[in-house]
Design a protein around this motif. Structure first.
Motif, PDB file in Angstrom:
ATOM      1  N   TYR A  58      -4.125  13.491  -2.592  1.00  0.00           N
ATOM      2  CA  TYR A  58      -3.292  12.312  -2.348  1.00  0.00           C
ATOM      3  C   TYR A  58      -4.149  11.268  -1.643  1.00  0.00           C
ATOM      4  O   TYR A  58      -4.880  11.592  -0.708  1.00  0.00           O
ATOM      5  CB  TYR A  58      -2.111  12.675  -1.454  1.00  0.00           C
ATOM      6  CG  TYR A  58      -1.179  13.682  -2.066  1.00  0.00           C
ATOM      7  CD1 TYR A  58      -0.104  13.281  -2.850  1.00  0.00           C
ATOM      8  CD2 TYR A  58      -1.368  15.053  -1.854  1.00  0.00           C
ATOM      9  CE1 TYR A  58       0.762  14.211  -3.412  1.00  0.00           C
ATOM     10  CE2 TYR A  58      -0.506  15.985  -2.419  1.00  0.00           C
ATOM     11  CZ  TYR A  58       0.554  15.554  -3.188  1.00  0.00           C
ATOM     12  OH  TYR A  58       1.408  16.473  -3.747  1.00  0.00           O
ATOM     13  N   PHE A  59      -4.022  10.021  -2.084  1.00  0.00           N
ATOM     14  CA  PHE A  59      -4.808   8.926  -1.533  1.00  0.00           C
ATOM     15  C   PHE A  59      -3.915   7.762  -1.150  1.00  0.00           C
ATOM     16  O   PHE A  59      -2.953   7.450  -1.862  1.00  0.00           O
ATOM     17  CB  PHE A  59      -5.805   8.403  -2.579  1.00  0.00           C
ATOM     18  CG  PHE A  59      -6.794   9.411  -3.054  1.00  0.00           C
ATOM     19  CD1 PHE A  59      -8.020   9.546  -2.414  1.00  0.00           C
ATOM     20  CD2 PHE A  59      -6.524  10.213  -4.149  1.00  0.00           C
ATOM     21  CE1 PHE A  59      -8.953  10.469  -2.865  1.00  0.00           C
ATOM     22  CE2 PHE A  59      -7.447  11.138  -4.604  1.00  0.00           C
ATOM     23  CZ  PHE A  59      -8.671  11.264  -3.960  1.00  0.00           C
ATOM     24  N   LEU A  60      -4.291   7.096  -0.059  1.00  0.00           N
ATOM     25  CA  LEU A  60      -3.671   5.827   0.294  1.00  0.00           C
ATOM     26  C   LEU A  60      -4.514   4.711  -0.303  1.00  0.00           C
ATOM     27  O   LEU A  60      -5.751   4.760  -0.264  1.00  0.00           O
ATOM     28  CB  LEU A  60      -3.606   5.646   1.812  1.00  0.00           C
ATOM     29  CG  LEU A  60      -2.630   6.534   2.565  1.00  0.00           C
ATOM     30  CD1 LEU A  60      -2.768   6.322   4.058  1.00  0.00           C
ATOM     31  CD2 LEU A  60      -1.198   6.279   2.114  1.00  0.00           C
ATOM     32  N   CYS A  61      -3.840   3.710  -0.851  1.00  0.00           N
ATOM     33  CA  CYS A  61      -4.507   2.525  -1.375  1.00  0.00           C
ATOM     34  C   CYS A  61      -4.525   1.457  -0.286  1.00  0.00           C
ATOM     35  O   CYS A  61      -3.889   1.601   0.755  1.00  0.00           O
ATOM     36  CB  CYS A  61      -3.742   1.987  -2.586  1.00  0.00           C
ATOM     37  SG  CYS A  61      -3.567   3.182  -3.918  1.00  0.00           S
ATOM     38  N   ALA A  62      -5.219   0.377  -0.550  1.00  0.00           N
ATOM     39  CA  ALA A  62      -5.255  -0.739   0.386  1.00  0.00           C
ATOM     40  C   ALA A  62      -3.841  -1.299   0.560  1.00  0.00           C
ATOM     41  O   ALA A  62      -3.004  -1.227  -0.346  1.00  0.00           O
ATOM     42  CB  ALA A  62      -6.189  -1.827  -0.135  1.00  0.00           C
ATOM     43  N   GLU A  63      -3.599  -1.832   1.731  1.00  0.00           N
ATOM     44  CA  GLU A  63      -2.279  -2.365   2.047  1.00  0.00           C
ATOM     45  C   GLU A  63      -1.926  -3.529   1.129  1.00  0.00           C
ATOM     46  O   GLU A  63      -2.750  -4.387   0.828  1.00  0.00           O
ATOM     47  CB  GLU A  63      -2.240  -2.827   3.501  1.00  0.00           C
ATOM     48  CG  GLU A  63      -0.863  -3.204   3.964  1.00  0.00           C
ATOM     49  CD  GLU A  63      -0.801  -3.445   5.456  1.00  0.00           C
ATOM     50  OE1 GLU A  63      -0.133  -4.409   5.850  1.00  0.00           O
ATOM     51  OE2 GLU A  63      -1.426  -2.669   6.216  1.00  0.00           O
ATOM     52  N   LYS A  64      -0.674  -3.519   0.682  1.00  0.00           N
ATOM     53  CA  LYS A  64      -0.158  -4.593  -0.163  1.00  0.00           C
ATOM     54  C   LYS A  64       1.275  -4.868   0.268  1.00  0.00           C
ATOM     55  O   LYS A  64       2.099  -3.950   0.308  1.00  0.00           O
ATOM     56  CB  LYS A  64      -0.204  -4.178  -1.636  1.00  0.00           C
ATOM     57  CG  LYS A  64       0.258  -5.238  -2.586  1.00  0.00           C
ATOM     58  CD  LYS A  64       0.127  -4.766  -4.016  1.00  0.00           C
ATOM     59  CE  LYS A  64       0.622  -5.862  -4.951  1.00  0.00           C
ATOM     60  NZ  LYS A  64       0.500  -5.477  -6.344  1.00  0.00           N
ATOM     61  N   ASP A  65       1.555  -6.103   0.637  1.00  0.00           N
ATOM     62  CA  ASP A  65       2.897  -6.489   1.093  1.00  0.00           C
ATOM     63  C   ASP A  65       3.376  -5.611   2.252  1.00  0.00           C
ATOM     64  O   ASP A  65       4.539  -5.213   2.310  1.00  0.00           O
ATOM     65  CB  ASP A  65       3.897  -6.431  -0.067  1.00  0.00           C
ATOM     66  CG  ASP A  65       3.522  -7.349  -1.212  1.00  0.00           C
ATOM     67  OD1 ASP A  65       2.997  -8.447  -0.940  1.00  0.00           O
ATOM     68  OD2 ASP A  65       3.747  -6.968  -2.381  1.00  0.00           O
ATOM     69  N   GLY A  66       2.464  -5.255   3.153  1.00  0.00           N
ATOM     70  CA  GLY A  66       2.814  -4.464   4.323  1.00  0.00           C
ATOM     71  C   GLY A  66       2.956  -2.975   4.073  1.00  0.00           C
ATOM     72  O   GLY A  66       3.362  -2.238   4.971  1.00  0.00           O
ATOM     73  N   ILE A  82       2.319   7.315  -7.294  1.00  0.00           N
ATOM     74  CA  ILE A  82       3.538   8.113  -7.152  1.00  0.00           C
ATOM     75  C   ILE A  82       4.560   7.460  -6.232  1.00  0.00           C
ATOM     76  O   ILE A  82       5.737   7.788  -6.297  1.00  0.00           O
ATOM     77  CB  ILE A  82       3.261   9.562  -6.705  1.00  0.00           C
ATOM     78  CG1 ILE A  82       2.633   9.634  -5.327  1.00  0.00           C
ATOM     79  CG2 ILE A  82       2.434  10.292  -7.743  1.00  0.00           C
ATOM     80  CD1 ILE A  82       2.606  11.038  -4.748  1.00  0.00           C
ATOM     81  N   ALA A  83       4.129   6.521  -5.382  1.00  0.00           N
ATOM     82  CA  ALA A  83       5.077   5.861  -4.471  1.00  0.00           C
ATOM     83  C   ALA A  83       4.427   4.627  -3.859  1.00  0.00           C
ATOM     84  O   ALA A  83       3.202   4.510  -3.830  1.00  0.00           O
ATOM     85  CB  ALA A  83       5.521   6.824  -3.375  1.00  0.00           C
ATOM     86  N   ASP A  84       5.270   3.753  -3.339  1.00  0.00           N
ATOM     87  CA  ASP A  84       4.784   2.508  -2.743  1.00  0.00           C
ATOM     88  C   ASP A  84       4.322   2.659  -1.303  1.00  0.00           C
ATOM     89  O   ASP A  84       3.705   1.750  -0.762  1.00  0.00           O
ATOM     90  CB  ASP A  84       5.855   1.425  -2.825  1.00  0.00           C
ATOM     91  CG  ASP A  84       6.080   0.971  -4.261  1.00  0.00           C
ATOM     92  OD1 ASP A  84       5.097   0.918  -5.028  1.00  0.00           O
ATOM     93  OD2 ASP A  84       7.235   0.685  -4.613  1.00  0.00           O
ATOM     94  N   ASP A  85       4.636   3.770  -0.674  1.00  0.00           N
ATOM     95  CA  ASP A  85       4.124   4.060   0.667  1.00  0.00           C
ATOM     96  C   ASP A  85       4.237   5.552   0.934  1.00  0.00           C
ATOM     97  O   ASP A  85       4.813   6.292   0.130  1.00  0.00           O
ATOM     98  CB  ASP A  85       4.813   3.215   1.748  1.00  0.00           C
ATOM     99  CG  ASP A  85       6.299   3.489   1.916  1.00  0.00           C
ATOM    100  OD1 ASP A  85       6.778   4.589   1.583  1.00  0.00           O
ATOM    101  OD2 ASP A  85       6.995   2.588   2.396  1.00  0.00           O
ATOM    102  N   LEU A  86       3.673   5.994   2.051  1.00  0.00           N
ATOM    103  CA  LEU A  86       3.619   7.423   2.343  1.00  0.00           C
ATOM    104  C   LEU A  86       4.999   8.016   2.590  1.00  0.00           C
ATOM    105  O   LEU A  86       5.262   9.151   2.181  1.00  0.00           O
ATOM    106  CB  LEU A  86       2.687   7.698   3.528  1.00  0.00           C
ATOM    107  CG  LEU A  86       2.401   9.154   3.830  1.00  0.00           C
ATOM    108  CD1 LEU A  86       1.809   9.882   2.620  1.00  0.00           C
ATOM    109  CD2 LEU A  86       1.479   9.279   5.040  1.00  0.00           C
ATOM    110  N   ALA A  87       5.901   7.281   3.219  1.00  0.00           N
ATOM    111  CA  ALA A  87       7.256   7.803   3.447  1.00  0.00           C
ATOM    112  C   ALA A  87       7.943   8.095   2.114  1.00  0.00           C
ATOM    113  O   ALA A  87       8.533   9.165   1.925  1.00  0.00           O
ATOM    114  CB  ALA A  87       8.079   6.831   4.289  1.00  0.00           C
ATOM    115  N   ASP A  88       7.870   7.151   1.175  1.00  0.00           N
ATOM    116  CA  ASP A  88       8.459   7.375  -0.147  1.00  0.00           C
ATOM    117  C   ASP A  88       7.788   8.558  -0.854  1.00  0.00           C
ATOM    118  O   ASP A  88       8.456   9.363  -1.495  1.00  0.00           O
ATOM    119  CB  ASP A  88       8.323   6.126  -1.022  1.00  0.00           C
ATOM    120  CG  ASP A  88       9.304   5.026  -0.653  1.00  0.00           C
ATOM    121  OD1 ASP A  88      10.217   5.272   0.148  1.00  0.00           O
ATOM    122  OD2 ASP A  88       9.145   3.908  -1.184  1.00  0.00           O
ATOM    123  N   ALA A  89       6.470   8.635  -0.747  1.00  0.00           N
ATOM    124  CA  ALA A  89       5.750   9.736  -1.391  1.00  0.00           C
ATOM    125  C   ALA A  89       6.198  11.080  -0.821  1.00  0.00           C
ATOM    126  O   ALA A  89       6.445  12.024  -1.579  1.00  0.00           O
ATOM    127  CB  ALA A  89       4.243   9.559  -1.216  1.00  0.00           C
TER     128      ALA A  89
END
Length: 193
Positions: A58-66, A82-89
């Motif tokens: 699992y990877f985090l991408c650069a921040e986009k729209d906070g 898979i999701a727009d942020d870690l909480a959603d993932a």
């Protein structure tokens, strides 16, 4: 501190949640190494935050729209958003057999994914009768919601459908990972039982 950093700190500081994420949900923050050179097709770097026993990460991408979108890359060369942020993932990871749901998606058909998810949930409950309790404990420890499976399927489908072009995983040699949707609507051998 971003919400992703906060969630990762909560996981590290909650031994029970960390253990359940690792053993029941395939999200191991101690397994962050995933080779070298994976990035997005845009050239943007990926930050590994967890791995799973089959070699995926699992990877985090650069921040986009906070928010920092989450991408998964399997050891078999499949990957995507898979999701727009870690909480959603994490809500998807704890609430849904998400990899198999994508794999048995009929090429990305959300209705096929919903049927697959129902079969996968029944199979999971037979193999792990405590899964609902484990989901609730992890969600409570990390201040996440336990979301109905049908809603998670739609969220996963929406994210995975936006993989191309911005969240396509590539190697440093320019090889592109396959999209996250599998072609099958059910297992080839024996079907859903």
């Amino acid at each position: 501190m971003t919400s992703s950093d906060h969630l990762l700190d909560l996981i590290r500081n909650s031994p029970e949640a960390d253990l359940l994420l690792r053993t029941s949900f395939g999200f191991d923050t101690g397994r962050k190494y995933y080779g070298e050179g994976l990035r997005l097709a845009s050239g943007a770097p990926l930050e590994p935050v967890a791995g799973e026993s089959a070699g995926g990460a699992y990877f985090l991408c650069a921040e986009k729209d906070g928010r920092r979108p989450v991408v998964f890359a399997s050891s078999e060369g499949e990957g995507g958003l898979i999701a727009d942020d870690l909480a959603d993932a994490l809500e998807i990871i704890i609430g849904l057999e998400w990899r198999d749901c994508l794999g048995f998606s009929g090429g990305g058909d959300v209705e096929v994914m919903k049927v697959s998810a129902q079969h996968l949930e029944r199979h999971l409950a037979r193999g792990n009768p405590e899964i609902a309790e484990e989901r609730a404990r992890v969600a409570a420890a990390l201040s996440l919601r336990v979301v109905p499976v049908a809603d998670l399927v739609v969220r996963l489908w929406e994210a995975a459908s936006r993989t191309e072009p911005d969240h396509t995983v590539t190697t440093e040699d320019g090889e592109t990972y396959d999209p996250p949707f599998g072609e099958y609507a059910e297992p080839r051998h024996g079907g859903w039982r």
